[in-house]
Write an enzyme that holds these catalytic residues in place. Structure first.
Site, PDB file in Angstrom:
ATOM      1  N   HIS A   1       0.853  -1.187   0.000  1.00  0.00           N
ATOM      2  CA  HIS A   1       0.000   0.000   0.000  1.00  0.00           C
ATOM      3  C   HIS A   1       0.892   1.241   0.000  1.00  0.00           C
ATOM      4  O   HIS A   1       2.049   1.186   0.426  1.00  0.00           O
ATOM      5  CB  HIS A   1      -0.896   0.008   1.227  1.00  0.00           C
ATOM      6  CG  HIS A   1      -1.965  -1.028   1.202  1.00  0.00           C
ATOM      7  ND1 HIS A   1      -3.109  -0.911   1.946  1.00  0.00           N
ATOM      8  CD2 HIS A   1      -2.076  -2.201   0.520  1.00  0.00           C
ATOM      9  CE1 HIS A   1      -3.887  -1.963   1.736  1.00  0.00           C
ATOM     10  NE2 HIS A   1      -3.270  -2.769   0.875  1.00  0.00           N
TER      11      HIS A   1
ATOM     12  N   GLU B   1       1.126   3.866   1.837  1.00  0.00           N
ATOM     13  CA  GLU B   1       1.706   4.253   3.124  1.00  0.00           C
ATOM     14  C   GLU B   1       2.856   3.335   3.514  1.00  0.00           C
ATOM     15  O   GLU B   1       3.897   3.796   3.985  1.00  0.00           O
ATOM     16  CB  GLU B   1       0.631   4.237   4.220  1.00  0.00           C
ATOM     17  CG  GLU B   1      -0.475   5.240   4.005  1.00  0.00           C
ATOM     18  CD  GLU B   1      -1.643   4.730   3.164  1.00  0.00           C
ATOM     19  OE1 GLU B   1      -2.718   5.337   3.233  1.00  0.00           O
ATOM     20  OE2 GLU B   1      -1.479   3.720   2.439  1.00  0.00           O
TER      21      GLU B   1
ATOM     22  N   CYS C   1      -5.959   2.438   5.654  1.00  0.00           N
ATOM     23  CA  CYS C   1      -6.666   1.194   5.947  1.00  0.00           C
ATOM     24  C   CYS C   1      -6.147   0.628   7.276  1.00  0.00           C
ATOM     25  O   CYS C   1      -5.171   1.142   7.833  1.00  0.00           O
ATOM     26  CB  CYS C   1      -6.438   0.200   4.807  1.00  0.00           C
ATOM     27  SG  CYS C   1      -4.787  -0.542   4.827  1.00  0.00           S
TER      28      CYS C   1
ATOM     29  N   CYS D   1      -2.335  -0.208   7.171  1.00  0.00           N
ATOM     30  CA  CYS D   1      -1.503   0.995   7.132  1.00  0.00           C
ATOM     31  C   CYS D   1      -1.585   1.752   8.443  1.00  0.00           C
ATOM     32  O   CYS D   1      -0.585   2.325   8.899  1.00  0.00           O
ATOM     33  CB  CYS D   1      -1.908   1.880   5.961  1.00  0.00           C
ATOM     34  SG  CYS D   1      -1.545   1.089   4.372  1.00  0.00           S
TER      35      CYS D   1
END
Length: 161
Positions: free
Chosen positions: A58, A60, A88, A91
């Site tokens: 992801h 991040e 999310c 993250c």
């Protein structure tokens, strides 16, 4: 806390541009992240899940990994994180482990859900007992496992995080 509205919007715009570039280039979903220390961008990342075939890639997480390598430390305590979207659950956990000063985001989790990225089920799953989850989690005590934690507690030269 970071109070300069113009700077916040500037870095959020950079995160949004990364989200669009990653999406347009087929690297991953529409998510971007910028990490800043003392007004200097130390790392950027876009979602790379499909390109890298890595469900943890992801934006991040990608940016946190880059920032930690660039700064030579596993903590980002003096940094600010700017995300194109509210992080999310995965993250969020990574961000808490990295311990930045603050996080700013443009889109909400509700906006992400409306685009097909709904993390609500993960939050619900976390609250369930292991065997009640959609993917069963089973505790299996194994001799020697707890002793490793005992050794960690006694280790004198450990690097706490």
């Amino acid at each position: 806390m970071y109070n300069e509205e113009g700077d916040i919007r500037f870095y959020l715009q950079k995160a949004i541009e990364l989200s669009r570039t990653g999406m347009d280039e087929g690297i991953g979903g529409p998510f971007g992240c910028v990490i800043v220390k003392e007004g200097i961008v130390v790392a950027e990342g876009c979602n790379r899940v499909t390109f890298d075939q890595d469900p943890t890639a992801h934006a991040e997480v990608v940016a946190i990994r880059k920032a930690c390598r660039a700064l030579g430390h596993f903590l980002l305590t003096d940094c600010l994180i700017f995300c194109s979207c509210e992080p999310c659950p995965m993250c969020l956990g990574a961000i808490y482990w990295a311990r930045p000063r603050a996080v700013y985001y443009a889109n909400t989790a509700h906006d992400a859900a409306a685009a097909g990225f709904d993390d609500a089920f993960i939050y619900k799953e976390i609250l369930l007992e292991g065997m009640d989850r959609s993917i069963p989690f089973t505790h299996v005590p194994v001799p020697g496992a707890v002793e490793v934690f005992d050794a960690w507690r006694e280790k004198g030269d450990k690097n706490l995080y």
